[in-house]
Write a protein that holds these residues in place. Structure first.
Motif, PDB file in Angstrom:
ATOM      1  N   UNK A 190      24.375  75.462  18.915  1.00 24.59           N
ATOM      2  CA  UNK A 190      24.310  75.503  20.372  1.00 24.59           C
ATOM      3  C   UNK A 190      24.010  74.117  20.934  1.00 24.59           C
ATOM      4  N   UNK A 191      24.096  74.018  22.260  1.00 23.26           N
ATOM      5  CA  UNK A 191      23.804  72.739  22.911  1.00 23.26           C
ATOM      6  C   UNK A 191      22.331  72.370  22.811  1.00 23.26           C
ATOM      7  N   UNK A 192      21.484  73.335  22.436  1.00 24.17           N
ATOM      8  CA  UNK A 192      20.068  73.058  22.197  1.00 24.17           C
ATOM      9  C   UNK A 192      19.813  72.720  20.733  1.00 24.17           C
ATOM     10  N   UNK A 193      20.893  72.505  19.951  1.00 19.95           N
ATOM     11  CA  UNK A 193      20.817  72.155  18.538  1.00 19.95           C
ATOM     12  C   UNK A 193      20.206  73.278  17.706  1.00 19.95           C
ATOM     13  N   UNK A 194      20.425  74.509  18.132  1.00 16.27           N
ATOM     14  CA  UNK A 194      20.014  75.674  17.362  1.00 16.27           C
ATOM     15  C   UNK A 194      21.255  76.322  16.756  1.00 16.27           C
ATOM     16  N   UNK A 211      29.872  93.465  12.610  1.00 23.23           N
ATOM     17  CA  UNK A 211      28.580  93.823  12.033  1.00 23.23           C
ATOM     18  C   UNK A 211      27.490  93.112  12.830  1.00 23.23           C
ATOM     19  N   UNK A 212      27.123  93.718  13.952  1.00 21.77           N
ATOM     20  CA  UNK A 212      26.203  93.060  14.875  1.00 21.77           C
ATOM     21  C   UNK A 212      24.813  92.868  14.279  1.00 21.77           C
ATOM     22  N   UNK A 213      24.436  93.724  13.324  1.00 17.73           N
ATOM     23  CA  UNK A 213      23.102  93.571  12.733  1.00 17.73           C
ATOM     24  C   UNK A 213      22.985  92.296  11.895  1.00 17.73           C
ATOM     25  N   UNK A 214      24.116  91.722  11.515  1.00 21.81           N
ATOM     26  CA  UNK A 214      24.100  90.476  10.750  1.00 21.81           C
ATOM     27  C   UNK A 214      24.243  89.258  11.656  1.00 21.81           C
ATOM     28  N   UNK A 215      24.447  89.476  12.940  1.00 20.66           N
ATOM     29  CA  UNK A 215      24.608  88.377  13.889  1.00 20.66           C
ATOM     30  C   UNK A 215      23.269  88.028  14.529  1.00 20.66           C
ATOM     31  N   UNK A 216      23.245  86.887  15.207  1.00 23.76           N
ATOM     32  CA  UNK A 216      22.033  86.509  15.918  1.00 23.76           C
ATOM     33  C   UNK A 216      21.548  85.128  15.543  1.00 23.76           C
ATOM     34  N   UNK A 217      20.331  84.756  15.992  1.00 19.60           N
ATOM     35  CA  UNK A 217      19.814  83.407  15.730  1.00 19.60           C
ATOM     36  C   UNK A 217      19.589  83.167  14.243  1.00 19.60           C
ATOM     37  N   UNK A 218      19.774  81.924  13.841  1.00 12.65           N
ATOM     38  CA  UNK A 218      19.612  81.524  12.438  1.00 12.65           C
ATOM     39  C   UNK A 218      18.526  80.455  12.340  1.00 12.65           C
ATOM     40  N   UNK A 219      17.929  80.314  11.151  1.00 12.97           N
ATOM     41  CA  UNK A 219      16.949  79.233  10.953  1.00 12.97           C
ATOM     42  C   UNK A 219      17.601  77.872  11.112  1.00 12.97           C
ATOM     43  N   UNK A 220      16.799  76.818  11.311  1.00  9.38           N
ATOM     44  CA  UNK A 220      17.364  75.475  11.484  1.00  9.38           C
ATOM     45  C   UNK A 220      18.047  74.977  10.212  1.00  9.38           C
ATOM     46  N   UNK A 221      18.926  73.992  10.379  1.00  5.88           N
ATOM     47  CA  UNK A 221      19.674  73.425   9.257  1.00  5.88           C
ATOM     48  C   UNK A 221      18.813  72.372   8.570  1.00  5.88           C
ATOM     49  N   UNK A 222      18.468  72.550   7.267  1.00  8.95           N
ATOM     50  CA  UNK A 222      17.695  71.514   6.561  1.00  8.95           C
ATOM     51  C   UNK A 222      18.554  70.282   6.303  1.00  8.95           C
ATOM     52  N   UNK A 223      18.000  69.126   6.492  1.00 12.39           N
ATOM     53  CA  UNK A 223      18.765  67.882   6.396  1.00 12.39           C
ATOM     54  C   UNK A 223      19.128  67.504   4.970  1.00 12.39           C
ATOM     55  N   UNK A 224      18.375  67.962   3.968  1.00 13.86           N
ATOM     56  CA  UNK A 224      18.625  67.550   2.593  1.00 13.86           C
ATOM     57  C   UNK A 224      19.175  68.674   1.719  1.00 13.86           C
ATOM     58  N   UNK A 225      19.374  69.847   2.254  1.00  8.77           N
ATOM     59  CA  UNK A 225      19.793  70.984   1.435  1.00  8.77           C
ATOM     60  C   UNK A 225      21.206  70.780   0.897  1.00  8.77           C
ATOM     61  N   UNK A 226      21.420  71.059  -0.414  1.00  6.15           N
ATOM     62  CA  UNK A 226      22.767  70.954  -0.990  1.00  6.15           C
ATOM     63  C   UNK A 226      23.562  72.244  -0.871  1.00  6.15           C
ATOM     64  N   UNK A 227      23.001  73.297  -0.244  1.00  9.92           N
ATOM     65  CA  UNK A 227      23.681  74.581  -0.155  1.00  9.92           C
ATOM     66  C   UNK A 227      24.883  74.484   0.778  1.00  9.92           C
ATOM     67  N   UNK A 228      25.953  75.231   0.460  1.00 11.21           N
ATOM     68  CA  UNK A 228      27.241  75.049   1.161  1.00 11.21           C
ATOM     69  C   UNK A 228      27.188  75.192   2.675  1.00 11.21           C
TER      70      UNK A 228
END
Length: 575
Positions: A190-194, A211-228
């Motif tokens: 988002x424009x708020x960087x979320x 599948x609306x139950x799987x949608x919604x806000x997510x945790x922040x993006x870690x800067x060093x994570x190697x996950x896809x």
């Protein structure tokens, strides 16, 4: 570079290929005559092979949106045939039963072994939805090259034809599920960087299910994570993923959500690619296949990257449009007047921008007290639907206020002055306007004096529910270059009467004549006569528009109600 330039200039079409493609395909010779049409094309165009082969494609099929024959000089498809150049577009075509269908098309010249310069045309339906029975069938292998080109061309056409980001994503999902994958997941920054998981959709019994139950806000993006997914949201390259990728200890909250996603969906393989805008990463697209299908491969990654590039540009344009529109709406709302407090009178006003036009327009209202103690009322519409119209509206409104304050003249004389100076002192070419004033008489009633410059007439509703349009005092709109004699009319308003000033967006639309809109407005206003003025205004704005449809144009509305007084009658005097 245009999308047409990115499509190969020549496509090889081996014998029998059109029948093997899972798309509607016709082959046309250098004269524009159809030489073959596969079964998909016959169903889509509502004609059998005998009704297509040997016929001139342009004369038989091509139409404008009204069903009228289209001149060859105006036909982009015919232009592509003659120039032997690849081109994509959207057009109207006549089916065998005479009905019209809007189709996306891709024209690609063939490279036949004969001397004939044949051209292949691939048709797709831009309105394919989740409730259609002709959804592409799921396949386990990578798309054939021609079908891949058709998909990319259709993606470009559909995503660039809307400035609504949510609609663009819905169209993207309908294009790729189940043609490429069983699941589509869109994560947006988002424009708020979320991060928000905006879409989780899969194909179930031929329909697309969210599948609306799987949608919604997510945790922040870690800067060093190697996950896809974390890497994709930071703009890294696309990646193939399996459930095993997220089976280890999670390194972040977003990895936990990915574990949950794979467990809930049962995806056996997936591909994740960043969605890049012009300057920033906008999000990530995940396509997943269930375990009974062949896993996604590197060839699918290449297609996914092509899709996300187009998606990123479409979303970037949509966000830019929304920001510009928000600025324009904010500017116009600040330019619109604050209503004065006038003892004995109630006033309310509303402004509603058109949701589908490029920006706001020149609709406006005004009410203010002038030097002689009367209350001036105005409703107007400057020609145009952009920031220039909004700026021109502000200029016209300011000039009208200045003339009304400094010149103690009747409304017709004020509007005559405005008409004479408007085109010289502003950038406005034409405008409509109702301008009048309200004054309290010695008997304690309120008298309206007004003039109308080409605007829809004011509507008067009495307390007992009788409604009529004030058609007197009508004259030419502003900016014609003529010097018409401005007429004006006077009316003593009954007690507890409601006066409605409005712009044409309230009563006119693309599919409704203004006379029908005026009749509906009168009926709804009469039915609301006993409502408090604020509720009256809101309900009238809601009900007077076509049921179930959004307004095509901006709407401004100004309402006024007189106080209660016994034994008062409305008497109209017209000059």
């Amino acid at each position: 570079m245009s999308e047409a330039d990115r499509v190969p200039a020549v496509v090889s079409a081996p014998a029998g290929l059109p029948d093997r493609l899972g798309a509607a395909v016709c082959v046309v010779d250098e004269r524009g005559t159809i030489t073959s049409a596969n079964a998909h094309a016959q169903r889509l165009l509502g004609r059998d092979a005998a009704g297509l082969v040997g016929r001139d494609a342009h004369e038989m099929l091509h139409r404008d949106r009204h069903g009228q024959p289209l001149a060859k000089a105006q036909c982009r498809m015919t232009e592509a045939f003659l120039a032997r150049r690849a081109k994509v577009g959207v057009g109207w075509f006549e089916r065998g039963d005479g009905s019209l269908v809007e189709l996306s098309w891709l024209v690609a010249p063939c490279d036949p072994t004969s001397d004939h310069a044949d051209t292949m045309v691939i048709f797709t339906d831009p309105d394919r939805g989740s409730d259609r029975t002709d959804l592409p069938t799921a396949t386990g292998s990578a798309l054939p090259e021609l079908e891949r080109l058709a998909l990319l061309a259709e993606t470009t056409t559909q995503l660039t034809s809307t400035l609504d980001s949510e609609e663009a994503l819905r169209r993207l999902v309908r294009l790729v599920v189940p043609r490429i994958a069983d699941w589509a997941v869109v994560d947006l920054i988002t424009e708020l960087d979320e991060v928000e998981r905006a879409i989780v959709v899969h194909c179930e019994d031929g329909a697309l299910v969210a599948r609306e139950e799987l949608q919604g806000p997510m945790p922040p993006v870690p800067q060093e994570s190697p996950m896809p997914l974390s890497r994709a949201l930071r703009g890294a390259a696309s990646t193939l993923v399996t459930p095993q990728t997220y089976q280890g200890p999670p390194d972040s909250g977003i990895a936990i959500e990915q574990q949950r996603l794979f467990e809930a969906t049962g995806m056996g393989s997936a591909a994740i690619a960043p969605i890049r805008g012009v300057r920033d990463v906008i999000g990530a697209l995940t396509l997943g296949r269930s375990e009974h299908r062949e896993p996604l491969t590197a060839a699918d990654l290449s297609l996914l990257e092509d899709l996300t590039r187009r998606t990123g540009l479409a979303l970037d344009n949509a966000r830019l449009y929304q920001r510009q529109r928000k600025v324009a709406e904010t500017m116009q709302r600040h330019l619109l007047a604050q209503l004065p407090s006038v003892p004995g009178l109630q006033m309310a006003a509303r402004y509603l921008p058109a949701p589908d036009d490029s920006q706001v327009g020149g609709d406006w209202y005004d009410a203010f007290t002038v030097a002689d103690g009367t209350t001036a009322l105005a409703i107007g519409d400057v020609v145009g639907h952009d920031l220039d119209a909004a700026a021109g509206m502000a200029q016209v409104r300011s000039m009208l206020r200045a003339y009304a304050w400094t010149r103690h003249e009747p409304p017709s004389a004020i509007v005559h002055r405005l008409d004479g100076s408007m085109t010289h002192l502003t950038g406005v070419t034409m405008a409509t306007l109702v301008f009048g004033n309200m004054e309290r008489t010695v008997e304690g009633t309120w008298r309206l004096t007004w003039t109308n410059a080409g605007h829809p007439p004011p509507l008067l509703i009495t307390h007992d529910g009788r409604a009529r349009y004030l058609t007197d005092g009508h004259g030419l709109l502003l900016g014609t270059g003529l010097e018409p004699v401005r007429r004006e009319a006077r009316l003593t308003l009954p007690p507890q009467a409601t006066l409605v000033l409005y712009t044409d967006g309230l009563v006119e639309s693309r599919d409704r004549p203004i006379d029908d809109g005026l009749d509906q407005l009168r009926k709804h206003a009469a039915s609301l006569a006993h409502r408090p003025l604020t509720a009256f205004t809101d309900l009238l704005l809601e009900r007077a528009r076509p049921v179930g449809k959004r307004n095509d144009d901006d709407i401004a509305i100004l309402t006024l109600r007189t106080p209660a007084k016994e034994n008062a009658e409305g008497i109209c005097e017209c000059d």
